[in-house]
Design a protein around this motif. Structure first.
Motif, PDB file in Angstrom:
ATOM      1  N   GLN A  65     126.044  14.821  75.823  1.00  0.00           N
ATOM      2  CA  GLN A  65     124.784  14.378  76.416  1.00  0.00           C
ATOM      3  C   GLN A  65     124.642  12.870  76.233  1.00  0.00           C
ATOM      4  N   ARG A  92     126.405  18.103  71.018  1.00  0.00           N
ATOM      5  CA  ARG A  92     125.283  17.452  71.701  1.00  0.00           C
ATOM      6  C   ARG A  92     125.521  15.937  71.819  1.00  0.00           C
ATOM      7  N   PHE A  96     118.086  16.510  66.722  1.00  0.00           N
ATOM      8  CA  PHE A  96     118.372  17.904  67.070  1.00  0.00           C
ATOM      9  C   PHE A  96     117.342  18.824  66.419  1.00  0.00           C
ATOM     10  N   ASN A 115     125.376  22.703  74.233  1.00  0.00           N
ATOM     11  CA  ASN A 115     125.084  21.605  75.153  1.00  0.00           C
ATOM     12  C   ASN A 115     123.796  21.848  75.937  1.00  0.00           C
TER      13      ASN A 115
END
Length: 375
Positions: A200, A196, A214, A300
């Motif tokens: 991102q 991630r 997260f 993702n």
């Protein structure tokens, strides 16, 4: 006791709970013995002779031995994965470029991926996600190498001395699979945060702020959303990694090196470890790559499923996207891991991995019978 004898597992075999209890209760003692082992280790055959003969600093298949292998796994796996973070970063972005978080025109191939990364984020961007990589793969390496040695001994005892040599490849496969199932439970949360952070833009800077963010967005169980695909990637990878390595190294010492392993210099043994690891890594990359694409896609894309990944990537993309880069990365990574792991074992006075030593050969009934037939 009788029940254990029936299945061929001798009373001397250490159950898992005793190993863990001994490690937890004797950390200070293990540290002192490690220090003594390191001081007694030499860069020659003397240290290995101590392990294989009398008065060894670290006895084989004891809690200290398994803890030493776990520490070697931390050093070899954590540091090598950290070193190839730039390759992993480009690979992950190539794998998820059709998702909403990555521009499809970017990361078309390896050169363009590195160019985009350098232009947009500078040199510092090449190590984005390094902390999650280091923590996750260090924990995984400790469990992978430590438990592999434990399960290999346990399954060899269950098979018995007559069958252990004949079934050695199955033992390598079963031991590595068992170890990796445990190791991936420690890796999965860090892998989710790493992907991630890397794919991102603006999500987080590193593990310290990425992990809470997260968990806040997907919950604690969201960290394990990719566990099944991770097992699908890592378990076949590790089975290939250990079984191929053991087999290749044994063949090298049997057919390519003109003298027994125990008579080879330590640099030569480490070179064999690197070569065997690199070749095994190429096979590892090919067999585990589809699952690697799934792991990257699921971690993702919030709420994505395996069906979404297959529909977006297609079967051809699932098997081939990012594969050349991953072969380079995993081959180098696996070779470096085995070389680092064995260098650490030599440093503390243990023999290198793989191959057949004189003491092992002498203990093998099948080897003795074959030798008699030749004479």
């Amino acid at each position: 006791m009788a029940g254990r004898d029936k299945v061929g597992c001798p009373p001397a075999a250490l159950p898992l709970d005793r190993v863990l209890a001994a490690l937890a209760a004797n950390v200070e003692q293990l540290g002192r013995r490690w220090e003594a082992a390191v001081r007694g280790g030499k860069w020659d055959g003397a240290a290995v002779g101590k392990v294989e003969g009398n008065g060894q600093a670290i006895e084989m298949h004891t809690p200290l031995f398994y803890a030493t292998c776990a520490l070697g796994g931390i050093l070899s796996t954590g540091l090598t994965h950290l070193a190839v973070t730039p390759l992993d970063l480009v690979k992950c972005n190539m794998q998820v470029r059709e998702t909403v978080t990555v521009d499809p025109s970017k990361y078309r191939d390896i050169p363009s991926g590195f160019g985009v990364m350098l232009q947009e984020q500078g040199l510092g961007g090449f190590f984005k996600g390094w902390m999650a990589t280091l923590v996750g793969y260090s924990c995984q390496g400790a469990c992978k190498f430590g438990f592999y040695e434990f399960f290999k001994k346990c399954y060899s005892d269950i098979a018995g001395p007559e069958n252990a040599e004949r079934l050695k490849t199955l033992i390598y496969l079963a031991a590595s699979a068992s170890a990796e199932v445990i190791a991936d439970v420690t890796l999965c949360p860090m892998e989710a945060v790493k992907i991630r952070v890397q794919t991102q833009p603006g999500f987080a800077r590193c593990l310290t702020d990425g992990l809470p963010k997260f968990v806040q967005s997907e919950g604690a169980f969201g960290l394990y959303k990719g566990l099944l695909p991770l097992w699908g990637r890592q378990v076949p990878y590790t089975m290939m990694k250990f079984a191929c390595f053991e087999t290749i190294v044994e063949m090298v010492y049997k057919h390519a090196v003109p003298k027994p392993k125990d008579q080879c210099s330590k640099p030569l043994q480490l070179a064999v470890s690197f070569a065997g690891g690199y070749i095994a890594g190429v096979f590892c990359a090919a067999i585990s790559h589809p699952a690697d694409n799934l792991v990257s896609f699921l971690n993702n894309s919030q709420g994505a499923t395996v069906a979404d990944a297959v529909r977006t990537l297609g079967m051809w993309g699932l098997f081939t996207r990012g594969l050349p880069l991953r072969i380079i990365m995993v081959g180098t990574l696996t070779g470096a891991q085995w070389a680092t792991y064995d260098a650490f074992k030599v440093f503390v006075g243990l023999p290198t991995s793989g191959g057949v030593s004189r003491s092992c050969a002498a203990a093998s009934p099948s080897h003795q019978e074959g030798h008699k037939k030749q004479n």
